[in-house]
Motif scaffolding. Structure first.
Motif, PDB file in Angstrom:
ATOM      1  N   GLU A 194      11.626   6.406   5.666  1.00 14.06           N
ATOM      2  CA  GLU A 194      11.436   7.471   5.111  1.00 14.06           C
ATOM      3  C   GLU A 194      12.671   7.398   5.004  1.00 14.06           C
ATOM      4  OE1 GLU A 194       8.273  10.434   5.523  1.00 14.06           O
ATOM      5  OE2 GLU A 194       7.450   9.827   3.459  1.00 14.06           O
ATOM      6  N   GLY A 195      13.815   7.348   5.539  1.00 15.18           N
ATOM      7  CA  GLY A 195      14.677   8.388   5.395  1.00 15.18           C
ATOM      8  C   GLY A 195      15.849   7.001   4.896  1.00 15.18           C
ATOM      9  N   ASP A 196      15.446   5.777   4.979  1.00 17.86           N
ATOM     10  CA  ASP A 196      15.988   4.884   3.947  1.00 17.86           C
ATOM     11  C   ASP A 196      15.658   4.693   2.260  1.00 17.86           C
ATOM     12  OD1 ASP A 196      17.702   3.519   5.527  1.00 17.86           O
ATOM     13  OD2 ASP A 196      15.881   2.422   6.434  1.00 17.86           O
ATOM     14  N   ILE A 197      15.106   5.267   1.958  1.00 15.34           N
ATOM     15  CA  ILE A 197      14.185   5.462   0.247  1.00 15.34           C
ATOM     16  C   ILE A 197      14.223   6.913  -0.665  1.00 15.34           C
ATOM     17  CG2 ILE A 197      12.523   3.311   1.069  1.00 15.34           C
ATOM     18  CD1 ILE A 197      10.521   5.374   0.873  1.00 15.34           C
ATOM     19  N   GLY A 198      14.529   7.633   0.486  1.00 15.12           N
ATOM     20  CA  GLY A 198      13.638   9.460   0.285  1.00 15.12           C
ATOM     21  C   GLY A 198      14.810   9.401  -0.837  1.00 15.12           C
ATOM     22  N   THR A 199      15.974   9.463  -1.019  1.00 15.77           N
ATOM     23  CA  THR A 199      17.086   9.763  -2.172  1.00 15.77           C
ATOM     24  C   THR A 199      16.806   8.872  -3.703  1.00 15.77           C
ATOM     25  OG1 THR A 199      18.465  10.185  -0.240  1.00 15.77           O
ATOM     26  CG2 THR A 199      19.006  10.236  -2.706  1.00 15.77           C
ATOM     27  N   LEU A 200      16.244   7.630  -3.139  1.00 17.39           N
ATOM     28  CA  LEU A 200      15.964   6.689  -4.588  1.00 17.39           C
ATOM     29  C   LEU A 200      14.714   7.321  -4.596  1.00 17.39           C
ATOM     30  CD1 LEU A 200      17.769   3.125  -2.688  1.00 17.39           C
ATOM     31  CD2 LEU A 200      18.455   5.122  -4.837  1.00 17.39           C
ATOM     32  N   LEU A 201      14.123   7.005  -4.132  1.00 14.15           N
ATOM     33  CA  LEU A 201      12.626   6.996  -4.712  1.00 14.15           C
ATOM     34  C   LEU A 201      12.706   8.984  -4.933  1.00 14.15           C
ATOM     35  CD1 LEU A 201      10.090   6.235  -4.684  1.00 14.15           C
ATOM     36  CD2 LEU A 201       9.183   7.260  -2.490  1.00 14.15           C
ATOM     37  N   ALA A 244       9.886  -0.120 -11.083  1.00 19.68           N
ATOM     38  CA  ALA A 244      10.609   1.168 -10.764  1.00 19.68           C
ATOM     39  C   ALA A 244      10.605   1.221  -8.890  1.00 19.68           C
ATOM     40  CB  ALA A 244      10.841   3.108 -11.329  1.00 19.68           C
ATOM     41  N   VAL A 245       9.464   1.279  -8.663  1.00 18.76           N
ATOM     42  CA  VAL A 245       9.532   1.727  -7.060  1.00 18.76           C
ATOM     43  C   VAL A 245       9.892  -0.063  -6.377  1.00 18.76           C
ATOM     44  CG1 VAL A 245       7.900   1.637  -5.236  1.00 18.76           C
ATOM     45  CG2 VAL A 245       7.797   3.361  -6.774  1.00 18.76           C
ATOM     46  N   ILE A 246       8.809  -1.023  -7.137  1.00 11.53           N
ATOM     47  CA  ILE A 246       9.266  -2.465  -6.853  1.00 11.53           C
ATOM     48  C   ILE A 246      10.703  -2.554  -7.140  1.00 11.53           C
ATOM     49  CG2 ILE A 246       9.109  -5.134  -7.511  1.00 11.53           C
ATOM     50  CD1 ILE A 246       5.722  -3.870  -8.008  1.00 11.53           C
ATOM     51  N   ASP A 247      10.944  -2.198  -7.708  1.00 10.51           N
ATOM     52  CA  ASP A 247      12.946  -2.838  -8.328  1.00 10.51           C
ATOM     53  C   ASP A 247      13.713  -2.200  -7.498  1.00 10.51           C
ATOM     54  OD1 ASP A 247      12.459  -4.188  -9.844  1.00 10.51           O
ATOM     55  OD2 ASP A 247      12.822  -3.342 -12.118  1.00 10.51           O
ATOM     56  N   MET A 248      13.281  -0.759  -6.862  1.00  5.84           N
ATOM     57  CA  MET A 248      13.861  -0.321  -6.359  1.00  5.84           C
ATOM     58  C   MET A 248      14.024  -0.457  -4.704  1.00  5.84           C
ATOM     59  SD  MET A 248      13.331   3.552  -3.901  1.00  5.84           S
ATOM     60  CE  MET A 248      11.914   2.751  -2.920  1.00  5.84           C
ATOM     61  N   ALA A 251      16.176  -3.780  -4.734  1.00 12.04           N
ATOM     62  CA  ALA A 251      17.854  -3.026  -4.374  1.00 12.04           C
ATOM     63  C   ALA A 251      17.946  -3.097  -3.298  1.00 12.04           C
ATOM     64  CB  ALA A 251      17.894  -1.838  -5.510  1.00 12.04           C
ATOM     65  N   ILE A 252      16.878  -2.545  -2.533  1.00  9.75           N
ATOM     66  CA  ILE A 252      17.684  -1.828  -1.210  1.00  9.75           C
ATOM     67  C   ILE A 252      17.746  -3.266  -0.075  1.00  9.75           C
ATOM     68  CG2 ILE A 252      16.924  -0.675   1.459  1.00  9.75           C
ATOM     69  CD1 ILE A 252      15.297   1.548  -0.285  1.00  9.75           C
ATOM     70  N   ASP A 253      16.510  -4.071  -0.696  1.00  8.61           N
ATOM     71  CA  ASP A 253      17.071  -5.684  -0.009  1.00  8.61           C
ATOM     72  C   ASP A 253      17.715  -6.324   0.084  1.00  8.61           C
ATOM     73  OD1 ASP A 253      13.576  -5.212   1.308  1.00  8.61           O
ATOM     74  OD2 ASP A 253      13.557  -6.598  -0.383  1.00  8.61           O
ATOM     75  N   ALA A 254      18.862  -5.460  -1.495  1.00  9.82           N
ATOM     76  CA  ALA A 254      19.638  -6.436  -1.527  1.00  9.82           C
ATOM     77  C   ALA A 254      21.068  -6.168  -0.963  1.00  9.82           C
ATOM     78  CB  ALA A 254      19.782  -6.597  -3.361  1.00  9.82           C
ATOM     79  N   THR A 255      21.094  -4.708   0.268  1.00  7.15           N
ATOM     80  CA  THR A 255      22.212  -4.158   0.718  1.00  7.15           C
ATOM     81  C   THR A 255      22.147  -4.699   2.091  1.00  7.15           C
ATOM     82  OG1 THR A 255      20.976  -2.531   0.802  1.00  7.15           O
ATOM     83  CG2 THR A 255      22.550  -2.540  -1.286  1.00  7.15           C
TER      84      THR A 255
END
Lengths: 265, 265
Positions: A194-201, A244-248, A251-255
């Motif tokens: 959750e710490g990785d996705i919190g802001t984006l989510l 939008a969640v799947i895209d998110m 996007a994290i995968d890519a980084t």
């Protein structure tokens, strides 16, 4: 999740419910409740929003107070426990007092139980007759497992605590209920904590106000991952938010450099 | 069971508690709660009476209302859920509002989390910083599993929802609590259903008012049996009531022809 943010037209078709589980054995930890989760799942599938659950002890005042609060607040209240034949089964009395009506030996229930015990050549004891007691004017909830019926008074559905009996009664109750617009949902596994996705989510939630997006952390003893659940009563809104969640996640995968992505599963 | 009927001197040593579980996933049935039963069992062992449990959704007003009721009514309130890093984790805000204090990034928690993420070469994101938020002036509940602390404010203990983290926090909380006179209990298996024992058992309860006698029906798919649980804070009272229950079962045995008594097990 934040409060459902559906459009007004959908709000009007919302149907709400509460569960009141009754029993000292649940509060002492001796019995681990199985009824709440079971009914919660079935209500969700039926399009009924379970809004609150309470567990109280076998004390008359505690039952009355919780029941009167819940039945005034929600469309339906479902209770479990306390309708057996022993001295600690006081639910029928408490429910009667909550409604201000007499608790009586229901004639139909007396006949039903009397015949059953006669067939089984067992005595219809005073204790067993207690199971025929219910608030005057109640309707029965049939009990195919052990005969003694649950009962319905007003918007309150009183059922047994033994899971097999509770579940059988629930099966008989669900077809009677008014159901709302079904809540659609889609669960999306996410390999990040959750710490990785919190802001984006939070951004995705804000951009899709017709949906309710929950994230549920999982911990396997080594690392956290997340299950993201998108819920909405409108299919298009659901699909858009899920995309939008799947895209998110992509996007994290890519980084990230993932040395062994298959190990994520 | 009826309300505990202990002597006045024992009443004064009673310590009471409530659990408030927070999370839409519990109400939708997606997650089956494991924390309530776990903590209930440990509180009972510690001599703390769990009197009530509530499950509410991730809605600020629902959390505030339930928390304010429970914390005024019981010695301790334990919450689970909603203290993670995502937008649907609103417990810290709701608890702060319930107490009328500011919800702040706690400096010690910021340092603790900042150092942990630095060690793990991970970014201390805005989302992760959310996990350092708590009502101003709270004390920490250490989290050996994933660092982000729970917190204590007044008589309220705020813990995580993930069972492994919740359990680790509970282990750190229990030694801090004032405990009451331990409730002693004795479980007695009974091969007869509640309908067979109800009247007699009510008599035993009446004759042993210092104890609380519960009977829990079991159903194996074929027939009912009962577990009778005698509880008391006084050992002598417990033993006397347990003896009376054993005598009662023996008396029923004597009236029955049991073709194959070993099949009862």
């Amino acid at each position: 999740m934040p409060e459902e943010t559906n459009s007004q037209s959908l709000q009007s078709s919302l149907v709400t419910a509460a569960i009141l589980a009754i029993g000292d054995e649940l509060l002492s930890g001796r019995t681990k409740d199985k009824n709440i989760g079971h009914l919660a799942e079935l209500l969700t599938l039926a399009g009924i929003d379970l809004k609150e659950v309470r567990i109280v002890s076998d004390e008359e005042q505690a039952i009355i107070e919780a029941l009167n609060t819940l039945r005034s607040r929600y469309d339906y209240v479902f209770t479990s426990g306390g309708i057996g034949p022993t001295h600690d089964d006081i639910t029928a009395d408490a429910v009667s007092k909550a409604f201000g009506v007499a608790c009586v030996h229901d004639p139909d229930a007396m006949q039903l139980l009397g015949e059953m015990y006669k067939r089984r050549e067992m005595e219809f004891t005073e204790a067993r007759q207690r199971m025929a007691r219910m608030p005057e004017g109640s309707r029965h909830i049939p009990n195919p497992v052990s005969t003694a019926p649950g009962f319905i008074i007003g918007n309150v559905y009183v059922m047994a605590g033994v899971p097999q009996v509770f579940q059988a009664m629930v099966d008989n109750v669900l077809p009677l209920l008014r159901t709302g617009a079904k809540m659609l949902s889609r669960a999306l596994p996410c390999p990040y904590g959750e710490g990785d996705i919190g802001t984006l989510l939070a951004g995705v939630q804000k951009a899709h106000p017709q949906t309710s997006i929950g994230s549920y952390p999982k911990y396997d003893g080594q690392r956290f991952s997340t299950e993201i659940v998108v819920r909405a009563r409108d299919q298009q809104a659901l699909d858009a938010a899920a995309e939008a969640v799947i895209d998110m996640i992509a996007a994290i995968d890519a980084t990230r450099v993932q040395p062994n992505p298959t190990a994520e599963a």
